[in-house]
Enzyme design. Structure first.
Site, PDB file in Angstrom:
ATOM      1  N   TRP A 102       4.533   0.003 -13.636  1.00 38.36           N
ATOM      2  CA  TRP A 102       3.627  -0.608 -12.664  1.00 38.36           C
ATOM      3  C   TRP A 102       2.346  -1.086 -13.323  1.00 38.36           C
ATOM      4  CZ3 TRP A 102       5.598  -2.747  -8.739  1.00 38.36           C
ATOM      5  CH2 TRP A 102       6.721  -2.195  -8.122  1.00 38.36           C
ATOM      6  N   ASP A 172      -4.547   1.765  -8.786  1.00 38.17           N
ATOM      7  CA  ASP A 172      -3.353   1.548  -7.970  1.00 38.17           C
ATOM      8  C   ASP A 172      -2.827   2.935  -7.605  1.00 38.17           C
ATOM      9  OD1 ASP A 172      -0.858   1.130  -6.903  1.00 38.17           O
ATOM     10  OD2 ASP A 172      -0.078  -0.048  -8.591  1.00 38.17           O
ATOM     11  N   LYS A 196       5.195   4.361   0.505  1.00 35.87           N
ATOM     12  CA  LYS A 196       5.510   5.590  -0.219  1.00 35.87           C
ATOM     13  C   LYS A 196       4.936   6.805   0.523  1.00 35.87           C
ATOM     14  CE  LYS A 196       6.533   2.656  -3.731  1.00 35.87           C
ATOM     15  NZ  LYS A 196       5.922   1.547  -4.470  1.00 35.87           N
TER      16      LYS A 196
HETATM   17  C1  LIG Z   1       5.752   0.469  -5.180  1.00 32.33           C
HETATM   18  C2  LIG Z   1       4.578   0.259  -6.076  1.00 32.33           C
HETATM   19  C3  LIG Z   1       3.948  -0.990  -6.190  1.00 32.33           C
HETATM   20  C4  LIG Z   1       4.449  -2.223  -5.483  1.00 32.33           C
HETATM   21  O1  LIG Z   1       4.301  -2.145  -4.145  1.00 32.33           O
HETATM   22  P1  LIG Z   1       4.744  -3.367  -3.178  1.00 32.33           P
HETATM   23  O2  LIG Z   1       4.254  -2.890  -1.866  1.00 32.33           O
HETATM   24  O3  LIG Z   1       6.231  -3.496  -3.293  1.00 32.33           O
HETATM   25  O4  LIG Z   1       4.051  -4.598  -3.642  1.00 32.33           O
HETATM   26  C5  LIG Z   1       2.850  -1.086  -7.020  1.00 32.33           C
HETATM   27  N1  LIG Z   1       2.384  -0.027  -7.699  1.00 32.33           N
HETATM   28  C6  LIG Z   1       2.970   1.192  -7.625  1.00 32.33           C
HETATM   29  C7  LIG Z   1       2.406   2.328  -8.398  1.00 32.33           C
HETATM   30  C8  LIG Z   1       4.092   1.367  -6.819  1.00 32.33           C
HETATM   31  O5  LIG Z   1       4.675   2.569  -6.740  1.00 32.33           O
END
Ligand SMILES: *Cc1c(COP(=O)(O)O)cnc(C)c1O
Length: 360
Positions: A102, A172, A196
Site C-alpha cells: 500500500w 494511511d 476494513k
Molecule cells: C484497502 C486499502 C487501501 C485501498 O482502499 P480503497 O478503499 O480500495 O481505495 C489503501 N490503503 C490500505 C492500507 C488499505 O488496506
C-alpha cells in the site's frame, strides 16, 4: 440462517449487531417511513444521521476541534492523490516511508505530482520489518511525510506513531483506524477507507488539520479539493449516504463496546492468541518481525503448501471463510479487524490445530 466467521481483508466483517440494526431500520428509519438510502442528503433526518456519526467519531478518536472530519468517496485510493494535491502548497517535495504494497501505491500516485523522497524502505527485507526510525532520511523542507500505519497485505503494523519532528505527518490508516488509541494531534492528515474497520466500502474518512486546507495545486478538480468538502460538511455533492449511516452504526457499536480503548484491549488479546498458536506449532509460520506484527492482518503459511487448498476447504466447512492469502504473498491471511469476535479466533485456532493433527 448460519453466519460464517469472515476473515476477509476487505470488504470485511461488520458487527452482527450493526447489521441487525440496519435490517430493523431498513424500511422505516425512525418513523420517517423510508429507508436511509431513499432520503435526501439535505433533509433533516439524514443531516441528523451525518452529524451524529461525525460527533461520535470525534469523541471516539478524541479529535481536536481544529481538525475537519470529511466523509468522502473514492476510497483510500483517491486520498493517494488528494494528499499531494492539497498538502504540497507550492512545495515540490514529499517524503514517503515504504513498508509494503500500500505504501508503494501511495508513492506511485504522489510521483505524478511531486518529487518523492523515499525516507525509508523495508523492501530489501521483503517488507517483513519496519526500518529503525534513526535510519530514516527525512527532508525537513518537504511538504509532509506519509506512512502506512498498517500494511494490510504484508501484516506489518507500526506500534507507535513515528516521531518526525515538525514535518506534517500523514497516515494511511485504512486497515487499523479505530483499532487502537492514537493521538490525532500528532498528524496533519489521517485517512482510511471504510471497508476494513468502519463498515461498508464507498466511503473514506479523512481527518485533516484545518490550517492545511485551501491551497490546492493548480488544476485540482473541485471534487479533490478538501476545502470544498470541508465548507459543505462533506455534502459538496451527493455523499455516500447509506455507507455514512452504516459507518455511524459502527461508531455507535464501538462506543457500546468500551470505546477505542476497550476495542484495543480486545484486539490485543485476539492477536496474541492467534500468534501464540502459530508460533507454538511447527506446521504454521508467520514471517513478520515479531515487534511489528499486525493486530489486524495475520498472514501465515503451512509447512507444506500443497496442503493449502485442503486447508481452505476444511476451514470453509468449519464456517471459516476468506482465509486465502493475498495473491502476491500466498499462504493464508486471517484479517481480524474490530468486528471479528474472540469466538472467531478460537474457532480458527481449533480448526488449525485439528488440521495439523490430522493432515500434516
Ligand atoms: C484497502 C486499502 C487501501 C485501498 O482502499 P480503497 O478503499 O480500495 O481505495 C489503501 N490503503 C490500505 C492500507 C488499505 O488496506
Amino acid at each position: 440462517m448460519s453466519r460464517v466467521y469472515n476473515f476477509s481483508a476487505g470488504p470485511a466483517a461488520v458487527p452482527q449487531e450493526v447489521l441487525e440494526t440496519a435490517q430493523k431500520e431498513m424500511l422505516d428509519w425512525n418513523g420517517s417511513g423510508m429507508s436511509v438510502m431513499e432520503m435526501s442528503h439535505r433533509g433533516k433526518e439524514f443531516v441528523s444521521i451525518a452529524e451524529k456519526a461525525e460527533a461520535d467519531v470525534r469523541e471516539l478518536m478524541n479529535i481536536p476541534s481544529n481538525y475537519k472530519v470529511l466523509f468522502l468517496q473514492g476510497g483510500a485510493t483517491t486520498q493517494f492523490s488528494m494528499v499531494p494535491m492539497n498538502l504540497l502548497r507550492g512545495n515540490n517535495k514529499a517524503c514517503y516511508v515504504n513498508t509494503g504494497a500500500w505504501s508503494k501505491k501511495a508513492i506511485k500516485e504522489a510521483k505524478i505530482h511531486c518529487d518523492v523522497q523515499v525516507s525509508a524502505s523495508s523492501e530489501d527485507d521483503n517488507f517483513m520489518s519496519i526500518p529503525a526510525q534513526d535510519s530514516w532520511n527525512i527532508d525537513p523542507n518537504a511538504a509532509y511525510l506519509h506512512y502506512t500505519s498498517n500494511e494490510t497485505i504484508g501484516g506489518v503494523e507500526f506500534q507507535n506513531i513515528p516521531d518526525v519532528g515538525d514535518i506534517n505527518l500523514v497516515a494511511d490508516m485504512s486497515s487499523n483506524i479505530l483499532s487502537r488509541e492514537i493521538d490525532v494531534s500528532k498528524f496533519a492528515v489521517i485517512y482510511a477507507g471504510g471497508q476494513k474497520n468502519m463498515g461498508p466500502s464507498g466511503i473514506a474518512l479523512t481527518i485533516v488539520r484545518d490550517d492545511l486546507i485551501g491551497e490546492t495545486m493548480a488544476g485540482t478538480p473541485s471534487m479533490l479539493d478538501y476545502k470544498n468538502h470541508a465548507d459543505a460538511d462533506s455534502m459538496f455533492n451527493t455523499p455516500a449516504t447509506y455507507s455514512w449511516y452504516l459507518m455511524g452504526l459502527v461508531f455507535d457499536w464501538i462506543k457500546k463496546n468500551g470505546g477505542v480503548k476497550g476495542i484495543e484491549e480486545r484486539n490485543m488479546r485476539k492477536a496474541a492468541k492467534l500468534y501464540a498458536a502459530i508460533d507454538g506449532s511447527d506446521f504454521y509460520a508467520n514471517p513478520v518481525e515479531v515487534s511489528v506484527r499486525s493486530r489486524m492482518n495475520v498472514p501465515f503459511t503451512l509447512a507444506n503448501s500443497e496442503l493449502d487448498a485442503l486447508f481452505l476447504s476444511e476451514a470453509k466447512t468449519a464456517g471459516l471463510v476468506t482465509l486465502k492469502g493475498h495473491r502476491s504473498v500466498g499462504g493464508m491471511r486471517a484479517s481480524i479487524y474490530n468486528a471479528m469476535p474472540g469466538e472467531g479466533i478460537d474457532a480458527l485456532i481449533s480448526m488449525m490445530a485439528e488440521f495439523e493433527r490430522t493432515k500434516a
